[in-house]
Design a protein around this motif. Structure first.
Motif, PDB file in Angstrom:
ATOM      1  N   PHE A 116       7.827 -31.898 -23.651  1.00 27.88           N
ATOM      2  CA  PHE A 116       8.018 -31.323 -22.324  1.00 27.88           C
ATOM      3  C   PHE A 116       8.576 -32.382 -21.386  1.00 27.88           C
ATOM      4  CE2 PHE A 116       4.817 -28.663 -24.217  1.00 27.88           C
ATOM      5  CZ  PHE A 116       5.060 -27.395 -23.717  1.00 27.88           C
ATOM      6  N   PHE A 117       9.370 -31.935 -20.437  1.00 28.17           N
ATOM      7  CA  PHE A 117       9.824 -32.808 -19.365  1.00 28.17           C
ATOM      8  C   PHE A 117      10.047 -31.984 -18.116  1.00 28.17           C
ATOM      9  CE2 PHE A 117      13.760 -31.547 -21.485  1.00 28.17           C
ATOM     10  CZ  PHE A 117      14.615 -31.244 -20.429  1.00 28.17           C
ATOM     11  N   VAL A 118      10.048 -32.657 -16.970  1.00 28.76           N
ATOM     12  CA  VAL A 118      10.355 -31.994 -15.709  1.00 28.76           C
ATOM     13  C   VAL A 118      11.837 -32.200 -15.439  1.00 28.76           C
ATOM     14  CG1 VAL A 118       9.941 -31.927 -13.220  1.00 28.76           C
ATOM     15  CG2 VAL A 118       8.030 -32.316 -14.791  1.00 28.76           C
ATOM     16  N   ASP A 119      12.565 -31.113 -15.329  1.00 29.70           N
ATOM     17  CA  ASP A 119      13.982 -31.152 -14.991  1.00 29.70           C
ATOM     18  C   ASP A 119      14.076 -31.092 -13.472  1.00 29.70           C
ATOM     19  OD1 ASP A 119      16.714 -30.930 -14.735  1.00 29.70           O
ATOM     20  OD2 ASP A 119      16.874 -29.039 -15.836  1.00 29.70           O
ATOM     21  N   CYS A 120      14.478 -32.176 -12.857  1.00 25.89           N
ATOM     22  CA  CYS A 120      14.545 -32.260 -11.393  1.00 25.89           C
ATOM     23  C   CYS A 120      15.821 -31.561 -10.906  1.00 25.89           C
ATOM     24  CB  CYS A 120      14.500 -33.714 -10.949  1.00 25.89           C
ATOM     25  SG  CYS A 120      13.010 -34.562 -11.492  1.00 25.89           S
ATOM     26  N   ASP A 121      15.850 -30.248 -11.102  1.00 24.56           N
ATOM     27  CA  ASP A 121      17.046 -29.462 -10.815  1.00 24.56           C
ATOM     28  C   ASP A 121      17.094 -28.882  -9.401  1.00 24.56           C
ATOM     29  OD1 ASP A 121      15.116 -27.522 -10.995  1.00 24.56           O
ATOM     30  OD2 ASP A 121      16.120 -26.364 -12.566  1.00 24.56           O
ATOM     31  N   GLY A 122      16.060 -29.121  -8.606  1.00 24.41           N
ATOM     32  CA  GLY A 122      16.058 -28.631  -7.227  1.00 24.41           C
ATOM     33  C   GLY A 122      15.866 -27.130  -7.097  1.00 24.41           C
ATOM     34  N   SER A 123      15.289 -26.497  -8.116  1.00 22.94           N
ATOM     35  CA  SER A 123      15.081 -25.042  -8.073  1.00 22.94           C
ATOM     36  C   SER A 123      14.205 -24.605  -6.908  1.00 22.94           C
ATOM     37  CB  SER A 123      14.457 -24.557  -9.382  1.00 22.94           C
ATOM     38  OG  SER A 123      15.364 -24.669 -10.436  1.00 22.94           O
ATOM     39  N   GLY A 124      13.304 -25.475  -6.479  1.00 21.47           N
ATOM     40  CA  GLY A 124      12.494 -25.188  -5.298  1.00 21.47           C
ATOM     41  C   GLY A 124      11.062 -24.814  -5.602  1.00 21.47           C
ATOM     42  N   VAL A 125      10.284 -24.663  -4.533  1.00 20.07           N
ATOM     43  CA  VAL A 125       8.874 -24.291  -4.620  1.00 20.07           C
ATOM     44  C   VAL A 125       8.665 -22.951  -3.922  1.00 20.07           C
ATOM     45  CG1 VAL A 125       8.163 -26.714  -4.691  1.00 20.07           C
ATOM     46  CG2 VAL A 125       8.176 -25.519  -2.527  1.00 20.07           C
ATOM     47  N   ARG A 126       7.604 -22.282  -4.287  1.00 17.75           N
ATOM     48  CA  ARG A 126       7.312 -20.959  -3.718  1.00 17.75           C
ATOM     49  C   ARG A 126       6.566 -21.124  -2.400  1.00 17.75           C
ATOM     50  NH1 ARG A 126       3.523 -16.365  -6.429  1.00 17.75           N
ATOM     51  NH2 ARG A 126       4.080 -14.683  -4.992  1.00 17.75           N
ATOM     52  N   PHE A 127       6.969 -20.329  -1.410  1.00 21.00           N
ATOM     53  CA  PHE A 127       6.314 -20.342  -0.100  1.00 21.00           C
ATOM     54  C   PHE A 127       6.045 -18.894   0.299  1.00 21.00           C
ATOM     55  CE2 PHE A 127       5.741 -20.384   4.405  1.00 21.00           C
ATOM     56  CZ  PHE A 127       5.197 -21.619   4.699  1.00 21.00           C
TER      57      PHE A 127
END
Length: 160
Positions: free
Chosen positions: A91-102
């Motif tokens: 597993f890895f975190v893809d720092c793709d800027g998809s965003g966070v839920r608000f």
């Protein structure tokens, strides 16, 4: 059971994020992997409702966007890779800027005193990713926020 009305459910992306092909990938350590089976950590804060002229929700989203520019991995997505050679997965975190839920919501039948009661059994209603396991970050945001307006005018803010 409490009636919570969702006013808005949006994705907040990092401020001035550029979609780049050389974006960072952060590989999970064995310590990180041990948390994949657990649910998202949940925290809650209660604040007095600010003056309506402050436009708090838009300010919170703007501040979150600015923070994500610095803490960009939180705006990424978890990626699972199947390794055919040894039949494992990584597993890895893809720092793709998809965003966070608000999520902006209202619970017009709940007051602060209701929330603070020890026998309160509806806390889960205030968390936007309640019951989500960490490994589900492959299809969901890694971070979620919810701001809930309560009956007596207070704000209940939660994050994961």
């Amino acid at each position: 059971m409490v009636d919570i009305v969702v006013i808005s459910d949006t994705i907040v992306r990092p401020e001035s994020y550029e979609d780049r092909s050389d974006r960072a990938k952060i590989h999970l350590t064995p310590w990180d992997l041990s948390f994949l089976r657990t649910e998202y950590a949940q925290r809650a804060l209660i604040f007095p409702k600010p003056d309506p002229e402050t436009h708090m929700i838009s300010q919170l989203k703007s501040s979150l966007s600015a923070a994500l520019k610095i803490f960009y991995p939180y705006a990424g997505r978890l990626v699972k890779t199947h390794n055919e050679d040894d039949k494992t997965a990584s597993f890895f975190v893809d720092c793709d800027g998809s965003g966070v839920r608000f999520v902006h919501a209202a619970a017009v039948t709940v007051s602060v005193s209701d929330v603070l009661r020890p026998d309160n059994d509806y806390w889960s209603e205030f968390f936007p990713a309640n019951g989500v396991k960490s490994w589900e970050g492959v299809s969901k945001p890694l971070l979620a926020f919810q701001v809930t307006e309560l009956k007596d005018g207070s704000y209940h803010r939660v994050w994961l």
